[in-house]
Design a protein around this motif. Structure first.
Motif, PDB file in Angstrom:
ATOM      1  N   PHE A  12       0.828  -1.209   0.000  1.00  0.00           N
ATOM      2  CA  PHE A  12       0.000   0.000   0.000  1.00  0.00           C
ATOM      3  C   PHE A  12       0.856   1.251   0.000  1.00  0.00           C
ATOM      4  CE2 PHE A  12       0.742   0.572   4.545  1.00  0.00           C
ATOM      5  CZ  PHE A  12       0.869  -0.727   5.008  1.00  0.00           C
ATOM      6  N   ASP A  13       0.206   2.360  -0.290  1.00  0.00           N
ATOM      7  CA  ASP A  13       0.841   3.667  -0.209  1.00  0.00           C
ATOM      8  C   ASP A  13       0.457   4.290   1.113  1.00  0.00           C
ATOM      9  OD1 ASP A  13       2.247   3.922  -2.623  1.00  0.00           O
ATOM     10  OD2 ASP A  13       0.377   4.286  -3.703  1.00  0.00           O
ATOM     11  N   VAL A  14       1.434   4.911   1.745  1.00  0.00           N
ATOM     12  CA  VAL A  14       1.144   5.572   3.011  1.00  0.00           C
ATOM     13  C   VAL A  14       1.810   6.949   3.001  1.00  0.00           C
ATOM     14  CG1 VAL A  14       3.094   4.395   4.150  1.00  0.00           C
ATOM     15  CG2 VAL A  14       1.215   5.253   5.529  1.00  0.00           C
ATOM     16  N   GLU A  23       4.903   3.411  11.889  1.00  0.00           N
ATOM     17  CA  GLU A  23       3.460   3.458  11.642  1.00  0.00           C
ATOM     18  C   GLU A  23       2.978   2.116  11.069  1.00  0.00           C
ATOM     19  OE1 GLU A  23       0.531   6.661   9.403  1.00  0.00           O
ATOM     20  OE2 GLU A  23       2.687   6.991   9.388  1.00  0.00           O
ATOM     21  N   LEU A  55      -3.780  -4.834  13.051  1.00  0.00           N
ATOM     22  CA  LEU A  55      -4.734  -5.351  12.063  1.00  0.00           C
ATOM     23  C   LEU A  55      -4.163  -6.381  11.095  1.00  0.00           C
ATOM     24  CD1 LEU A  55      -7.710  -4.744  10.847  1.00  0.00           C
ATOM     25  CD2 LEU A  55      -6.422  -3.567   9.073  1.00  0.00           C
ATOM     26  N   VAL A 107      -9.213  -4.220   3.779  1.00  0.00           N
ATOM     27  CA  VAL A 107      -8.094  -3.840   4.651  1.00  0.00           C
ATOM     28  C   VAL A 107      -7.963  -2.318   4.679  1.00  0.00           C
ATOM     29  CG1 VAL A 107      -5.575  -3.919   4.892  1.00  0.00           C
ATOM     30  CG2 VAL A 107      -6.832  -6.011   4.377  1.00  0.00           C
ATOM     31  N   ALA A 153     -10.594  -0.813   6.821  1.00  0.00           N
ATOM     32  CA  ALA A 153     -10.306  -1.087   8.225  1.00  0.00           C
ATOM     33  C   ALA A 153      -9.204  -0.155   8.740  1.00  0.00           C
ATOM     34  CB  ALA A 153      -9.907  -2.543   8.409  1.00  0.00           C
ATOM     35  N   LEU A 154      -8.167   0.055   7.925  1.00  0.00           N
ATOM     36  CA  LEU A 154      -7.070   0.950   8.329  1.00  0.00           C
ATOM     37  C   LEU A 154      -7.580   2.383   8.467  1.00  0.00           C
ATOM     38  CD1 LEU A 154      -4.096  -0.463   6.223  1.00  0.00           C
ATOM     39  CD2 LEU A 154      -4.295  -0.492   8.708  1.00  0.00           C
ATOM     40  N   LEU A 207      -9.318   2.749  11.651  1.00  0.00           N
ATOM     41  CA  LEU A 207      -8.420   2.777  12.814  1.00  0.00           C
ATOM     42  C   LEU A 207      -7.643   4.100  12.896  1.00  0.00           C
ATOM     43  CD1 LEU A 207      -7.078  -0.886  12.700  1.00  0.00           C
ATOM     44  CD2 LEU A 207      -8.436   0.107  14.532  1.00  0.00           C
ATOM     45  N   TRP A 222      -5.790   5.562  10.233  1.00  0.00           N
ATOM     46  CA  TRP A 222      -4.761   5.785   9.219  1.00  0.00           C
ATOM     47  C   TRP A 222      -5.427   6.211   7.912  1.00  0.00           C
ATOM     48  CZ3 TRP A 222      -3.634   1.307  12.384  1.00  0.00           C
ATOM     49  CH2 TRP A 222      -2.540   1.488  13.227  1.00  0.00           C
ATOM     50  N   VAL A 253      -3.671   6.016   4.103  1.00  0.00           N
ATOM     51  CA  VAL A 253      -3.320   4.760   3.430  1.00  0.00           C
ATOM     52  C   VAL A 253      -4.164   4.605   2.176  1.00  0.00           C
ATOM     53  CG1 VAL A 253      -3.448   2.246   3.628  1.00  0.00           C
ATOM     54  CG2 VAL A 253      -2.590   3.607   5.540  1.00  0.00           C
TER      55      VAL A 253
END
Lengths: 79, 79
Positions: free
Chosen positions: A44-46, A57, A65, B21, B24-25, B28, B30, B33
């Protein structure tokens, strides 16, 4: 930043999916295949530009999760 | 010889697991993402010492069993 998380069952834990794949490969004629383990990869990209901060992070995401740390271990790649 | 196969959905294919996912992130906290993709990794031991021959064998395993080549692409590492 691009993050990649590899999640695998810990060595002692029975990998039923891997066992099923192994049996299927044996059935197809590949008798010399062994120790099959199946894991997952999450990419993923963050946001963020500080590599250490992003790594921390992503580690928090894994613990909360992405991985079940009782039976799974994970490896993080950031960059 | 140790073989590792990475299987991912092809770029155009909707990744529902990745979407779940991602949501869900976000839930939470984030929020930054995005583009979450979930793939799988299959590792195993396979007989043989000739790298090219083992690679060809693992490719055949992918086409026959390990990947659904209609919607998935794969990458092989041998060694």
């Amino acid at each position: 930043m691009k993050a990649t998380v590899h999640v695998f069952l810990k060595p002692g834990v029975l990998d039923v999916q891997g066992k099923a794949v192994e049996n299927a490969l044996h059935g197809l004629g590949w008798a010399d295949v062994k120790d099959v383990r199946v894991g997952r990869v999450i990419t993923f990209d963050v946001g963020g530009t500080d590599k250490a901060a992003v790594e921390a992070e992503v580690k928090a995401m894994c613990d909360k999760l992405l991985a079940n740390t009782v039976i799974e271990s994970y490896r993080i790649e950031v960059g």
